[in-house]
Scaffold this motif. Structure first.
Motif, PDB file in Angstrom:
ATOM      1  N   ILE A 133      26.379  43.552  59.285  1.00 48.43           N
ATOM      2  CA  ILE A 133      25.865  42.734  58.194  1.00 48.43           C
ATOM      3  C   ILE A 133      27.003  42.506  57.220  1.00 48.43           C
ATOM      4  N   GLN A 134      27.341  41.250  57.040  1.00 45.96           N
ATOM      5  CA  GLN A 134      28.378  40.895  56.088  1.00 45.96           C
ATOM      6  C   GLN A 134      27.728  40.063  54.996  1.00 45.96           C
ATOM      7  N   ASP A 135      27.613  40.649  53.863  1.00 43.29           N
ATOM      8  CA  ASP A 135      27.018  39.977  52.724  1.00 43.29           C
ATOM      9  C   ASP A 135      27.973  40.152  51.561  1.00 43.29           C
TER      10      ASP A 135
END
Length: 147
Positions: free
Chosen positions: A139-141
């Motif tokens: 997850i790249q946020d």
């Protein structure tokens, strides 16, 4: 005369019941006590004897970590094998420990979807395997706020 006979019978019956109860309770207490092997911390329980236990510890900087335990009560040689989902052998070694414990650290590889941990006892022709499915979610946020 009748009261003496009745008292004697009652006393014998009462003492007999107490003796029978004491023997019954002591037999039950001995049946529940686990026996241990000499100078070992191995419990001789049929449910845990010759059983492969595998625990996922977590991720570290080195990769995936697992704790492997195997109670080998006979002390005979067995092979410990780790394979990937293609069947390629990642690790193989023979041991004869009665209380086998190994901390396994495997480098995290992105294309490996499963691992198979195997205990192979050639004398008893016994094979125990544990399959581990690996799923990774990235997850790249990123939020950049400039004031």
């Amino acid at each position: 005369m009748k009261t003496q006979t009745l008292n004697t019978i009652a006393k014998r019956f009462f003492l007999g019941n107490i003796l029978a109860a004491a023997l019954f309770l002591s037999a039950q207490a001995k049946a529940n006590t686990p026996k241990t092997a000499a100078n070992q911390n191995i419990v001789l329980d049929s449910s845990s004897a010759y059983k492969l236990d595998l625990v996922y510890v977590g991720n570290s900087a080195e990769g995936l970590e697992f704790d492997v335990r195997y109670n080998n009560l006979s002390g005979k040689y067995f092979s410990f094998v780790i394979k990937d989902d293609n069947g390629d052998v990642l690790f193989e070694q023979s041991y004869n420990n009665k209380a086998f414990y190994k901390k396994v650290q495997l480098p995290e590889v992105g294309d490996v979807k499963s691992l198979t941990f195997t205990i192979l006892n050639e004398k008893n022709k016994m094979v125990q395997t544990k399959d581990v499915k690996i799923s990774t979610n990235l997850i790249q946020d990123v939020l950049v706020k400039i004031n």
